[in-house]
Design a protein around this motif. Structure first.
Motif, short mmCIF file in Angstrom:
data_model
loop_
_atom_site.label_atom_id
_atom_site.label_comp_id
_atom_site.label_asym_id
_atom_site.label_seq_id
_atom_site.Cartn_x
_atom_site.Cartn_y
_atom_site.Cartn_z
N PHE A 1 29.63 43.21 20.76
CA PHE A 1 28.73 42.88 19.47
C PHE A 1 27.34 43.82 19.22
N ARG A 2 27.07 44.31 20.30
CA ARG A 2 25.81 45.29 20.29
C ARG A 2 26.30 46.43 19.91
N LEU A 3 27.40 46.89 19.96
CA LEU A 3 27.68 48.42 19.95
C LEU A 3 27.92 48.75 18.36
N SER A 4 27.90 50.22 18.23
CA SER A 4 28.02 50.42 16.87
C SER A 4 29.65 50.61 16.20
N GLY A 5 29.87 50.62 15.14
CA GLY A 5 31.23 50.93 14.66
C GLY A 5 31.60 51.80 15.00
N GLY A 6 31.18 53.10 15.48
CA GLY A 6 31.90 54.04 15.97
C GLY A 6 32.29 53.75 17.32
N GLU A 7 31.31 53.15 18.01
CA GLU A 7 31.25 52.94 19.57
C GLU A 7 32.47 51.88 19.83
N ARG A 8 32.67 50.73 18.85
CA ARG A 8 33.40 49.82 18.88
C ARG A 8 35.24 50.57 18.44
N GLN A 9 35.14 51.52 17.80
CA GLN A 9 36.32 52.31 17.75
C GLN A 9 36.65 53.01 18.95
N ARG A 10 35.91 53.44 19.69
CA ARG A 10 36.11 54.29 20.77
C ARG A 10 36.63 53.17 22.02
N VAL A 11 36.01 51.99 21.87
CA VAL A 11 36.40 51.05 23.04
C VAL A 11 37.74 50.62 22.95
N ASP B 1 32.08 55.62 7.74
CA ASP B 1 31.89 56.59 6.84
C ASP B 1 32.80 57.79 7.14
N LEU B 2 32.89 58.88 6.16
CA LEU B 2 34.04 59.96 6.22
C LEU B 2 33.57 60.76 7.53
N PRO B 3 32.51 61.10 7.72
CA PRO B 3 32.20 62.07 8.96
C PRO B 3 32.52 61.17 10.48
N ARG B 4 32.14 59.88 10.39
CA ARG B 4 32.43 59.22 11.67
C ARG B 4 34.00 58.95 11.69
N ALA B 5 34.58 58.65 10.54
CA ALA B 5 36.09 58.62 10.85
C ALA B 5 36.87 59.69 11.24
N ALA B 6 36.12 60.96 10.41
CA ALA B 6 36.95 62.39 10.96
C ALA B 6 36.88 62.44 12.61
N GLN B 7 35.57 62.09 13.21
CA GLN B 7 35.36 62.28 14.61
C GLN B 7 36.24 61.55 15.33
N VAL B 8 36.51 60.10 15.01
CA VAL B 8 37.33 59.06 15.80
C VAL B 8 38.89 59.79 15.77
N LEU B 9 39.27 60.14 14.39
CA LEU B 9 40.81 60.70 14.15
C LEU B 9 40.73 61.72 15.00
N ASP B 10 39.79 62.73 15.06
CA ASP B 10 40.14 64.19 15.68
C ASP B 10 40.23 63.81 17.36
N LEU B 11 39.44 62.88 17.93
CA LEU B 11 39.70 62.32 19.02
C LEU B 11 41.10 61.76 19.53
N VAL B 12 41.47 60.64 18.58
CA VAL B 12 43.05 60.02 18.83
C VAL B 12 43.88 61.16 18.80
N CYS B 13 44.08 62.10 17.61
CA CYS B 13 44.88 62.93 17.60
C CYS B 13 44.94 63.99 18.65
N ARG B 14 44.05 64.42 19.03
CA ARG B 14 43.64 65.31 20.11
C ARG B 14 44.32 64.78 21.62
N LEU B 15 43.81 63.43 21.74
CA LEU B 15 44.51 62.82 23.14
C LEU B 15 45.88 62.88 22.97
N ALA B 16 46.32 62.45 21.81
CA ALA B 16 47.98 62.35 21.52
C ALA B 16 48.51 63.38 21.97
N ARG B 17 48.16 64.42 21.29
CA ARG B 17 48.66 65.67 21.67
C ARG B 17 48.46 66.23 23.34
N GLU B 18 47.41 66.07 23.76
CA GLU B 18 47.15 66.32 25.19
C GLU B 18 48.19 65.40 26.22
#
Length: 262
Positions: free
Chosen positions: A160-170, A193-210
């Protein structure tokens, strides 16, 4: 202007690959006669990132929850990683299918590390894990995943102390801890927001392909679909209205599909 329903893909190429998901004539209703899904057919080959789009009420979340084994369906057939989905989800499917709901499903009062460790529960059956005692190798792996996602310094922080982007990564780390072959993510970046969403999606799709994983995402933003998805499916009125490589879905075509009748 005619409502486009053309499937723009190579049927021959898809037929050669073993599908991660095969949905055949799927019908679902919460109340008898009020169909949310109306004969959905979908074939997702193994590997890569697919996006599902559509207006509110089109059945996107319902389809995702069915594929995650959370909703029994009335008619049709769903096969995940070669295994038919029945009324009770097989324990193997619970291990190989990772699901990230819109609200992430994290336990806010637990630490980031503890939440990630929950992803390993399907591999253990005993009082130790029920009470929160995990093998050392699982704890080390959870730490490694958090470090990979730049959360090493947040391991012992309450969620509950983490930011939205940090919770996404958890939530992503918890899902990877499960060792899935298929990841289903239901609008899990909609609160960013769009920039943070893009960061999370880039991470997910990159990990998926790897890692050779298959990812299916429910998304609203066409810009994100065009940038990160390999393929896109649009649901409308409980049916597949359009399917194509993501790059082929332009703004004019998207508006035509969304605004057209039927």
């Amino acid at each position: 202007m005619t409502q486009p329903t053309t499937v723009l893909r190579s049927e021959e190429a898809l037929a050669l690959s073993t599908p991660a998901v095969a949905v055949e004539d799927l019908w679902f209703a919460y109340r008898e006669g009020s169909w949310i899904l109306r004969g959905v057919n979908l074939r997702v080959p193994s590997g890569g990132c697919w996006a599902i789009m559509g207006p509110s009420g089109a059945g996107k979340t319902t389809l995702m929850r069915i594929m995650a084994g959370l909703l029994p369906f009335q008619r049709g057939r769903v096969v995940l990683m070669g295994q038919p989905l029945g009324r009770q989800q097989d324990s193997t499917l619970r291990r190989i299918v990772g699901y990230i709901p819109q609200q992430l499903g994290l336990v806010r009062g637990l630490t980031a590390l503890e939440n990630v460790l929950l992803g390993s529960l399907a591999r253990h059956d005993g009082w130790g894990t029920a009470l929160g005692f995990f093998p050392r190798e699982e704890i080390e792996r959870a730490h490694a995943l958090l470090a990979m996602l730049d959360l090493a310094d947040k391991a012992h922080e309450k969620v509950f102390r983490l930011s939205g982007g940090e919770r996404q990564r958890v939530a992503i780390a918890r899902t990877l801890m499960q060792d899935p072959q298929l990841i289903l993510a239901d609008e899990f970046v909609s609160d960013l927001d769009l920039p943070r969403a893009a960061q999370v999606l880039d991470l997910v799709c990159r990990l998926a392909r790897e890692r050779g994983l298959t990812v299916i995402l429910n998304l609203h933003e066409l810009q994100l679909v065009q940038e990160f998805a390999d393929h896109v499916v649009i649901l409308k009125n409980g049916r597949v209205a359009f399917e194509s490589p993501a790059i082929a879905l332009t703004w004019p075509l998207f508006r035509e599909i969304m605004e057209g009748k039927g």
